[in-house]
Scaffold this motif. Structure first.
Motif, mmCIF file in Angstrom:
data_model
loop_
_atom_site.group_PDB
_atom_site.id
_atom_site.type_symbol
_atom_site.label_atom_id
_atom_site.label_comp_id
_atom_site.label_asym_id
_atom_site.label_seq_id
_atom_site.Cartn_x
_atom_site.Cartn_y
_atom_site.Cartn_z
ATOM 1 N N VAL A 30 0.833 -1.195 0.000
ATOM 2 C CA VAL A 30 0.000 0.000 0.000
ATOM 3 C C VAL A 30 0.874 1.253 0.000
ATOM 4 O O VAL A 30 0.599 2.219 -0.726
ATOM 5 N N LEU A 31 1.944 1.254 0.809
ATOM 6 C CA LEU A 31 2.821 2.425 0.863
ATOM 7 C C LEU A 31 3.491 2.694 -0.477
ATOM 8 O O LEU A 31 3.580 3.842 -0.916
ATOM 9 N N VAL A 32 3.962 1.637 -1.123
ATOM 10 C CA VAL A 32 4.591 1.810 -2.435
ATOM 11 C C VAL A 32 3.584 2.347 -3.439
ATOM 12 O O VAL A 32 3.889 3.232 -4.242
ATOM 13 N N GLY A 33 2.356 1.826 -3.400
ATOM 14 C CA GLY A 33 1.328 2.305 -4.310
ATOM 15 C C GLY A 33 0.994 3.761 -4.082
ATOM 16 O O GLY A 33 0.755 4.517 -5.037
ATOM 17 N N LEU A 34 0.996 4.203 -2.818
ATOM 18 C CA LEU A 34 0.662 5.596 -2.512
ATOM 19 C C LEU A 34 1.818 6.543 -2.797
ATOM 20 O O LEU A 34 1.633 7.634 -3.346
ATOM 21 N N LEU A 35 3.043 6.133 -2.418
ATOM 22 C CA LEU A 35 4.195 7.014 -2.565
ATOM 23 C C LEU A 35 4.752 7.042 -3.983
ATOM 24 O O LEU A 35 5.302 8.053 -4.417
ATOM 25 N N HIS B 155 13.002 8.969 -1.281
ATOM 26 C CA HIS B 155 13.490 10.033 -2.176
ATOM 27 C C HIS B 155 14.862 9.682 -2.743
ATOM 28 O O HIS B 155 15.158 9.983 -3.909
ATOM 29 N N LEU B 156 15.696 9.023 -1.937
ATOM 30 C CA LEU B 156 17.037 8.672 -2.391
ATOM 31 C C LEU B 156 17.055 7.424 -3.262
ATOM 32 O O LEU B 156 17.735 7.389 -4.301
ATOM 33 N N GLY C 161 14.976 -0.188 3.016
ATOM 34 C CA GLY C 161 15.953 0.352 3.953
ATOM 35 C C GLY C 161 15.318 0.855 5.236
ATOM 36 O O GLY C 161 15.830 0.600 6.337
ATOM 37 N N ALA C 162 14.192 1.552 5.107
ATOM 38 C CA ALA C 162 13.510 2.069 6.297
ATOM 39 C C ALA C 162 13.026 0.928 7.186
ATOM 40 O O ALA C 162 13.149 0.980 8.420
ATOM 41 N N SER C 163 12.496 -0.123 6.578
ATOM 42 C CA SER C 163 11.986 -1.261 7.350
ATOM 43 C C SER C 163 13.108 -1.980 8.086
ATOM 44 O O SER C 163 12.989 -2.305 9.274
ATOM 45 N N VAL C 164 14.210 -2.238 7.387
ATOM 46 C CA VAL C 164 15.322 -2.997 7.979
ATOM 47 C C VAL C 164 15.997 -2.205 9.090
ATOM 48 O O VAL C 164 16.285 -2.745 10.179
#
Length: 500
Positions: A245-250, A390-391, A399-402
Motif C-alpha cells: 500500500v505504501l509503495v502504491g501511494l508514494l 526520495h534517495l 531500507g527504512a523497514s530494515v
C-alpha cells in the motif's frame, strides 16, 4: 486440558503447510498476474494487505484471550469467563464492521462514490464482511493455541491452502475476475476459523460460551491488555506487509508488482519463522503463570536462538540462489530484484527478536513496554521512509523497514537484559554462545561457496552441495541438540525447578 503435541510433529505439520503455500504461491502469482493484468493484480495484492489491516480491528482481543487462557490453563471456570468476555467484545466489533460495510455500499448506491471508483468499494465491502465474521471465530484459535494444539492448526492451514491454490486458478480459467477470486478467498478464510470452532467442540464438547460467567472486572482487564496487544500487532504489519500500500501511494500502482514479488518471498520466510517460534509463546506464558520464571526465560532464549539462526540462514540462501530463483519464478525481467530481496531478508532478524521477546514481556505484565517498543519501530520507520524513498525509490522502503527493525531489536535485548539484571554485553554473549553452531555452519558454507565459485562449477552443483551441507547440519543438530545453561537464568529465579 489436553496434553501438548510434541514440538517436532507440530512444527513439521506447519512447515508442510508453509511448503504447500510457498510452492503454490510461486506458481500462482505469475498466473494471477497474467490473468488479471498489472492494475488488477496490484489491487489484489493491496487487498491482501488491507485484510491484514482490518484483522487488527479486533484490537488484540484474540491475543489477550490467548494470554489469559494460557496463564490459567487448569481453571475451567476461568476459561469460560475469559472466552465469554472476549466473545462479547468481538461481537461488538463485528457489529461495527457490518455497519461500515453497509455504509460503503450506501455511498455507492447514493452516487457519492462514482462508478469509476469500482471495483475498490466492492473490494472494501467484501473485506469488511470477511473480517466481521472472522473476528469472533478467531477466538477458537486462541483456545487451540492455549492448549498447544498446533498440529491441528497446521492441518487446518493445509486445508485452507489447498482449497485456495486449487480454486483460484480454476475460477480464473473459467473466466472469473478480481471480485470472483476475492469472494472465494474470503469464504476459504472464514472456513479456516470455523473448522477450529468445530475442532474445539468435538474435543471438549463445549463452545466455552457462558454468558452468566461474564465478569466486568475481567472485561476491563482484557481491554487493558488488548489495547497494547493491538499496538504490537499494528507494528508487525508495518514491518513489511503493508508496504504494498505504501509503495502504491508514494510511487504508483505499477510499482507495486515488483515489490509484491519480494513481499511474497519475505512473507513465506516470515511464516517459517513464526511456525518455529510461535510454538513457544504459550509455554512461556504458562511458565510465567506458574511462577517458573527461570524456565520462562530459558524458553525465551531458546525461541530467540531458533529464530535468529533461521533468519541468518534465510539471508544466506536468498543471496546464494536469489537470481536463479527469480529467473525461474517470474522471468529474466525481475532478476535485478535479487540484491534488494537479500537486503530485505535482514528484517527477519528484528522479527525473530520480537517473536521471542514479546510473549515474555506480555507474560510478566510488561505489555505496555512491549507496545511502546512496537510503536517506536513504527515511528522510526515512518521517519526514515520519505528521505530514503526520495534517495532510492522503492528500495528506500526496504531500507527504512530494515533499519527500524534492527534498531528496535537492540532496544528489546537491552530491555531484556535489564529485566534479568545483567548487562547487555553478558546477554549478547549468551546469545552468541547459543548461536555458535549456526555461525560455524555459515562460515563453512561461505568458504565452500567461495571454493566452488573459484573452481567455476555449475550453479546446479553448487546448490546441491550447499543444500546437502545444510541438510546434514540440520539432522546433526536435531539428533544432538545444544543445551546451554548460564547464570543469567538464575538472576530472576535462584532456585532450580524439578521437571523443568
Amino acid at each position: 486440558m489436553p496434553m501438548a503435541k510434541s514440538y517436532a510433529s507440530a512444527t513439521l505439520i506447519r512447515l508442510l503447510a508453509i511448503a504447500l503455500n510457498a510452492v503454490g504461491a510461486l506458481l500462482l502469482l505469475p498466473f494471477v498476474l497474467n490473468a488479471l493484468g498489472a492494475n488488477d493484480f496490484g489491487i489484489w495484492a493491496m487487498a491482501t494487505s488491507i485484510t491484514g489491516y482490518l484483522l487488527l480491528l479486533d484490537f488484540g482481543i484474540a491475543l489477550a484471550c490467548t494470554r489469559y487462557l494460557s496463564i490459567h490453563a487448569a481453571d475451567q471456570a476461568g476459561w469460560r469467563r475469559t472466552f465469554s468476555s472476549s466473545l462479547l467484545l468481538s461481537l461488538g466489533l463485528t457489529a461495527v464492521l457490518g455497519v461500515a460495510a453497509l455504509a460503503v455500499q450506501g455511498l455507492v448506491y447514493s452516487g457519492i462514490l462514482p462508478n469509476t471508483a469500482q471495483p475498490v468499494p466492492d473490494v472494501i465491502t467484501l473485506l469488511l464482511v470477511e473480517v466481521a465474521l472472522s473476528i469472533p471465530l478467531r477466538l477458537y484459535q486462541s483456545i487451540l493455541r492455549a492448549e498447544v494444539r498446533y498440529t491441528e492448526i497446521g492441518w487446518f492451514e493445509i486445508i485452507r491452502i489447498v482449497l485456495r491454490l486449487l480454486g483460484i486458478p480454476v475460477l480464473l480459467w473459467l473466466g472469473g475476475g478480481l471480485i470472483t477470486i476475492l469472494v472465494y478467498a474470503s469464504c476459504i478464510n472464514i472456513l479456516f476459523f470455523a473448522l477450529m470452532m468445530l475442532s474445539v467442540y468435538r474435543r471438549d464438547r463445549t463452545f466455552y460460551i457462558d454468558w452468566q460467567a461474564l465478569d466486568w472486572l475481567h472485561l476491563r482487564e482484557l481491554l487493558s491488555f488488548s489495547r497494547y496487544a493491538a499496538m504490537t500487532q499494528v507494528a508487525e504489519f508495518f514491518k513489511y506487509r503493508t508496504d504494498n500500500v505504501l509503495v502504491g501511494l508514494l510511487l504508483s500502482v505499477g510499482a507495486v508488482a515488483p515489490y509484491a514479488i519480494m513481499v511474497v518471498v519475505i512473507d513465506m520466510l516470515t511464516q517459517i519463522l513464526m511456525r518455529f517460534q510461535s510454538y513457544w509463546d504459550t509455554i512461556i506464558m504458562r511458565h510465567a503463570g506458574e511462577q517458573r520464571l527461570a524456565s520462562a526465560l530459558d524458553t525465551t532464549l531458546k525461541s530467540l536462538q531458533i529464530g535468529v539462526a533461521l533468519a541468518l540462514l534465510a539471508t544466506f540462501n536468498t543471496g546464494f540462489i536469489g537470481k536463479h530463483f527469480l529467473r525461474l519464478w517470474v522471468g529474466e525481467a525481475y532478476t535485478d530484484l535479487a540484491v534488494p530481496l537479500t537486503l530485505f531478508t535482514l528484517i527477519l532478524l528484528g522479527l525473530a527478536v520480537q517473536l521471542a521477546t514479546s510473549p515474555y514481556f506480555n507474560a510478566l505484565g510488561k505489555q505496555r513496554l512491549n507496545a511502546g517498543l512496537a510503536l517506536a519501530e513504527i515511528l522510526l520507520k515512518l521517519a526514515l521512509l520519505l528521505p530514503l524513498v526520495h534517495l532510492w525509490s522503492a528500495q528506500g522502503v526496504i531500507g527504512a523497514s530494515v533499519l527500524a527493525a534492527s534498531a528496535v531489536a537492540l532496544m528489546r535485548l537491552h530491555v531484556l537484559a535489564g529485566m534479568v539484571q545483567c548487562s547487555l554485553t553478558h546477554l549478547a554473549g549468551i546469545i552468541l554462545c547459543r548461536l555458535s553452531p549456526v555461525l560455524l555452519l555459515l562460515s563453512v558454507l561461505l568458504s565452500v561457496t567461495g571454493v566452488l565459485h573459484i573452481c567455476d562449477t555449475s550453479a546446479f552443483l553448487q546448490m546441491a552441495v550447499i543444500f546437502m551441507l545444510q541438510g546434514s547440519a540440520l539432522l546433526f543438530f536435531v539428533k544432538k541438540p545444544l543445551y546451554t545453561r548460564h547464570p543469567v537464568l538464575n538472576a530472576i529465579c535462584p532456585r532450580s525447578h524439578s521437571g523443568d
